[in-house]
Scaffold this motif. Structure first.
Motif, PDB file in Angstrom:
ATOM      1  N   VAL A  66      -8.807  40.160  22.671  1.00 27.87           N
ATOM      2  CA  VAL A  66      -8.324  38.778  22.550  1.00 27.87           C
ATOM      3  C   VAL A  66      -7.107  38.715  21.640  1.00 27.87           C
ATOM      4  CG1 VAL A  66      -8.977  36.434  21.864  1.00 27.87           C
ATOM      5  CG2 VAL A  66     -10.652  37.927  22.964  1.00 27.87           C
ATOM      6  N   TRP A  67      -7.129  39.512  20.564  1.00 26.72           N
ATOM      7  CA  TRP A  67      -6.011  39.544  19.616  1.00 26.72           C
ATOM      8  C   TRP A  67      -5.494  40.986  19.549  1.00 26.72           C
ATOM      9  CZ3 TRP A  67      -3.319  35.683  17.801  1.00 26.72           C
ATOM     10  CH2 TRP A  67      -2.472  35.868  16.709  1.00 26.72           C
ATOM     11  N   PRO A  68      -4.594  41.359  20.464  1.00 23.41           N
ATOM     12  CA  PRO A  68      -4.260  42.772  20.660  1.00 23.41           C
ATOM     13  C   PRO A  68      -3.240  43.353  19.689  1.00 23.41           C
ATOM     14  CG  PRO A  68      -3.095  41.440  22.271  1.00 23.41           C
ATOM     15  CD  PRO A  68      -3.916  40.494  21.449  1.00 23.41           C
TER      16      PRO A  68
ATOM     17  N   ALA B 235      -2.157  48.544  12.341  1.00 25.57           N
ATOM     18  CA  ALA B 235      -1.301  49.433  11.554  1.00 25.57           C
ATOM     19  C   ALA B 235       0.181  49.148  11.744  1.00 25.57           C
ATOM     20  CB  ALA B 235      -1.596  50.893  11.919  1.00 25.57           C
ATOM     21  N   GLN B 236       0.532  48.152  12.553  1.00 29.40           N
ATOM     22  CA  GLN B 236       1.943  47.852  12.805  1.00 29.40           C
ATOM     23  C   GLN B 236       2.573  47.209  11.573  1.00 29.40           C
ATOM     24  OE1 GLN B 236       2.586  45.362  16.193  1.00 29.40           O
ATOM     25  NE2 GLN B 236       4.816  45.227  15.904  1.00 29.40           N
ATOM     26  N   ILE B 237       3.652  47.784  11.091  1.00 32.59           N
ATOM     27  CA  ILE B 237       4.325  47.323   9.878  1.00 32.59           C
ATOM     28  C   ILE B 237       5.504  46.436  10.256  1.00 32.59           C
ATOM     29  CG2 ILE B 237       5.622  48.054   7.831  1.00 32.59           C
ATOM     30  CD1 ILE B 237       3.992  50.605   7.804  1.00 32.59           C
ATOM     31  N   ASP B 238       5.589  45.295   9.587  1.00 27.81           N
ATOM     32  CA  ASP B 238       6.700  44.357   9.790  1.00 27.81           C
ATOM     33  C   ASP B 238       7.103  43.838   8.418  1.00 27.81           C
ATOM     34  OD1 ASP B 238       8.571  42.592  10.668  1.00 27.81           O
ATOM     35  OD2 ASP B 238       7.167  41.220  11.648  1.00 27.81           O
ATOM     36  N   ILE B 239       8.042  44.524   7.804  1.00 28.40           N
ATOM     37  CA  ILE B 239       8.440  44.172   6.440  1.00 28.40           C
ATOM     38  C   ILE B 239       8.988  42.757   6.360  1.00 28.40           C
ATOM     39  CG2 ILE B 239       9.961  44.813   4.518  1.00 28.40           C
ATOM     40  CD1 ILE B 239       7.702  46.731   4.977  1.00 28.40           C
ATOM     41  N   ALA B 240       9.624  42.279   7.429  1.00 26.29           N
ATOM     42  CA  ALA B 240      10.186  40.924   7.410  1.00 26.29           C
ATOM     43  C   ALA B 240       9.106  39.859   7.306  1.00 26.29           C
ATOM     44  CB  ALA B 240      11.023  40.698   8.666  1.00 26.29           C
ATOM     45  N   ALA B 241       7.849  40.201   7.673  1.00 25.70           N
ATOM     46  CA  ALA B 241       6.758  39.210   7.639  1.00 25.70           C
ATOM     47  C   ALA B 241       5.740  39.538   6.558  1.00 25.70           C
ATOM     48  CB  ALA B 241       6.071  39.155   9.005  1.00 25.70           C
TER      49      ALA B 241
ATOM     50  N   SER C 209      -0.456  31.471   9.806  1.00 28.89           N
ATOM     51  CA  SER C 209       0.510  30.864  10.711  1.00 28.89           C
ATOM     52  C   SER C 209       0.024  31.102  12.130  1.00 28.89           C
ATOM     53  CB  SER C 209       1.905  31.469  10.499  1.00 28.89           C
ATOM     54  OG  SER C 209       1.905  32.841  10.810  1.00 28.89           O
ATOM     55  N   SER C 210       0.775  30.543  13.094  1.00 35.37           N
ATOM     56  CA  SER C 210       0.379  30.750  14.486  1.00 35.37           C
ATOM     57  C   SER C 210       0.522  32.210  14.899  1.00 35.37           C
ATOM     58  CB  SER C 210       1.237  29.867  15.404  1.00 35.37           C
ATOM     59  OG  SER C 210       2.626  30.162  15.221  1.00 35.37           O
ATOM     60  N   ALA C 211       1.502  32.915  14.350  1.00 37.29           N
ATOM     61  CA  ALA C 211       1.681  34.326  14.666  1.00 37.29           C
ATOM     62  C   ALA C 211       0.666  35.209  13.956  1.00 37.29           C
ATOM     63  CB  ALA C 211       3.104  34.771  14.304  1.00 37.29           C
ATOM     64  N   HIS C 212       0.232  34.787  12.762  1.00 36.91           N
ATOM     65  CA  HIS C 212      -0.733  35.563  11.971  1.00 36.91           C
ATOM     66  C   HIS C 212      -1.760  34.575  11.397  1.00 36.91           C
ATOM     67  CE1 HIS C 212       2.015  38.982  12.255  1.00 36.91           C
ATOM     68  NE2 HIS C 212       2.989  38.171  11.834  1.00 36.91           N
ATOM     69  N   PRO C 213      -2.854  34.309  12.109  1.00 36.26           N
ATOM     70  CA  PRO C 213      -3.799  33.260  11.679  1.00 36.26           C
ATOM     71  C   PRO C 213      -4.383  33.461  10.291  1.00 36.26           C
ATOM     72  CG  PRO C 213      -4.225  33.926  13.943  1.00 36.26           C
ATOM     73  CD  PRO C 213      -3.231  34.892  13.403  1.00 36.26           C
ATOM     74  N   LEU C 214      -4.528  34.696   9.841  1.00 38.10           N
ATOM     75  CA  LEU C 214      -5.067  34.958   8.498  1.00 38.10           C
ATOM     76  C   LEU C 214      -3.999  35.439   7.529  1.00 38.10           C
ATOM     77  CD1 LEU C 214      -8.472  36.715   9.319  1.00 38.10           C
ATOM     78  CD2 LEU C 214      -7.983  34.286   9.023  1.00 38.10           C
ATOM     79  N   GLY C 215      -2.762  35.497   7.974  1.00 42.13           N
ATOM     80  CA  GLY C 215      -1.681  35.953   7.113  1.00 42.13           C
ATOM     81  C   GLY C 215      -1.406  37.431   7.285  1.00 42.13           C
ATOM     82  N   THR C 216      -0.574  37.978   6.407  1.00 40.92           N
ATOM     83  CA  THR C 216      -0.191  39.392   6.446  1.00 40.92           C
ATOM     84  C   THR C 216      -0.327  39.993   5.056  1.00 40.92           C
ATOM     85  OG1 THR C 216       2.140  38.852   6.065  1.00 40.92           O
ATOM     86  CG2 THR C 216       1.419  39.013   8.357  1.00 40.92           C
TER      87      THR C 216
ATOM     88  N   ARG D 239       1.417  43.791   7.840  1.00 38.69           N
ATOM     89  CA  ARG D 239       0.357  44.046   8.824  1.00 38.69           C
ATOM     90  C   ARG D 239      -0.529  42.814   8.966  1.00 38.69           C
ATOM     91  NH1 ARG D 239      -1.711  49.682   6.294  1.00 38.69           N
ATOM     92  NH2 ARG D 239      -1.772  48.252   4.498  1.00 38.69           N
ATOM     93  N   ASP D 240      -0.932  42.544  10.192  1.00 34.49           N
ATOM     94  CA  ASP D 240      -1.718  41.345  10.491  1.00 34.49           C
ATOM     95  C   ASP D 240      -3.130  41.498   9.932  1.00 34.49           C
ATOM     96  OD1 ASP D 240      -1.861  38.762  12.184  1.00 34.49           O
ATOM     97  OD2 ASP D 240      -3.630  39.892  12.819  1.00 34.49           O
ATOM     98  N   LEU D 241      -3.578  40.516   9.138  1.00 34.29           N
ATOM     99  CA  LEU D 241      -4.887  40.604   8.499  1.00 34.29           C
ATOM    100  C   LEU D 241      -6.022  40.374   9.481  1.00 34.29           C
ATOM    101  CD1 LEU D 241      -4.333  38.786   5.070  1.00 34.29           C
ATOM    102  CD2 LEU D 241      -4.423  41.231   5.547  1.00 34.29           C
ATOM    103  N   LEU D 242      -5.816  39.540  10.497  1.00 28.33           N
ATOM    104  CA  LEU D 242      -6.867  39.326  11.486  1.00 28.33           C
ATOM    105  C   LEU D 242      -7.136  40.604  12.275  1.00 28.33           C
ATOM    106  CD1 LEU D 242      -8.849  37.571  13.031  1.00 28.33           C
ATOM    107  CD2 LEU D 242      -6.944  36.778  14.459  1.00 28.33           C
ATOM    108  N   ALA D 243      -6.079  41.289  12.706  1.00 26.13           N
ATOM    109  CA  ALA D 243      -6.267  42.557  13.408  1.00 26.13           C
ATOM    110  C   ALA D 243      -6.923  43.587  12.510  1.00 26.13           C
ATOM    111  CB  ALA D 243      -4.915  43.073  13.912  1.00 26.13           C
ATOM    112  N   GLY D 244      -6.529  43.613  11.235  1.00 26.01           N
ATOM    113  CA  GLY D 244      -7.159  44.539  10.300  1.00 26.01           C
ATOM    114  C   GLY D 244      -8.618  44.208  10.055  1.00 26.01           C
TER     115      GLY D 244
END
Length: 302
Positions: free
Chosen positions: A46-48, A52-58, A64-71, A76-81
């Protein structure tokens, strides 16, 4: 004279589920635990996003809508983690529980059936119970971490080490419970009759002993899952668990402590996941204990 209405016996499975269903905490715990398992198994589809994907700009962003639990600090996306860490933590809990329950059952059955092994095995159990487990686990991990990582890889080696360390230091309660049950079963008529008929020890254990001690083993297993998850989280929180590129709930707590003042959600979400999982498993264990209690006196409604 008053006539008594004779009711046919209630099937054992029906009685078990009725008893379990009357324990509201156990039912709620089972629902919550099932939802957690469903989330960590189905969530990555559901949330693919790659945890481990790094995005220093975020980096270090709030929800937010792109990262529901933040980074985190690397973007790195906290929801995916959280979803990936749930799979690791639950797998550690289940495998370590299986090892501990299997070893404890073996020791308990052996001590209960074989008199000459009873005293040595129980003294060994008392010795393990007297050891400070957390310092012992820390020493074991420090001694064998590098060798297992070099032999099996950083992820598999740490997994084997943590599961083995937790399982080999958590079997004592199961052994004592199973031994007590076996000692009481050994004096029962059906066991004495089977012994008189020449039933072999392994057949005795398989046919008569294990089916009658299955209830306490199940209760011990459910409680062991929560204990294993807490222990793994404590080790990861101390920096002795999985590496930073392998997310687990304890590792996420450890990584988030340095940024608590900046992004408190980094420790709230993994801490909440650990608490809900352990609490739900403990309530399931309480419900199983009540449902499998032979002294249950409340009638079962048909």
């Amino acid at each position: 004279m008053t006539e008594r209405t004779l009711h046919p016996p209630v099937p054992r499975r029906t009685a078990f589920w009725h008893r379990f269903g009357t324990h509201r905490g156990a039912v709620a715990g089972m629902v919550i635990f099932a939802l957690i398992i469903l989330a960590v198994l189905v969530g990555p589809w559901v949330w693919p996003l790659d945890p481990a994907q790094i995005d220093i700009a975020a980096k270090t962003q709030g929800p937010s809508s792109a990262h529901p639990l933040g980074t985190d600090q690397l973007g790195r996306d906290l929801l995916a983690g959280l979803l990936a860490g749930g799979r690791v933590s639950l797998l550690v809990g289940l495998v370590a529980m299986g090892l501990a329950v299997g070893l404890g059952t073996l020791v308990g059955v052996t001590a209960g059936l074989l008199r000459r092994w009873d005293a040595p095995l129980m003294r060994l159990t008392d010795l393990f119970l007297s050891l400070p487990l957390l310092p012992l686990l820390m020493v074991a991990i420090m001694l064998w971490r590098d060798s297992l990582r070099a032999q099996f890889g950083p992820e598999t080696g740490i997994f084997i080490l943590i599961v083995g360390a937790i399982g080999l230091t958590s079997w004592m309660q199961t052994a004592r419970i199973v031994r007590g049950e076996v000692l009481s079963l050994r004096e029962r008529e059906f066991v004495i009759a089977a012994t008189a008929l020449g039933t072999r020890p392994f057949a005795m254990i398989r046919r008569h002993i294990l089916p009658n001690v299955l209830g306490p083993i199940l209760v011990s297993a459910t409680l062991g899952v929560g204990h294993a998850i807490l222990t793994e989280s404590a080790l990861s929180f101390l920096g002795l668990g999985f590496p930073s590129d392998v997310p687990s709930w304890g590792r996420m707590l450890f990584d988030g402590t340095h940024y608590m003042t900046l992004t408190p959600a980094r420790v709230v979400w993994p801490g909440l996941a650990i608490s809900l999982t352990v609490l739900s498993v403990n309530y399931i264990g309480d419900g199983l204990r009540d449902a499998l209690d032979p002294r249950w006196t409340r009638p079962v409604r048909r």
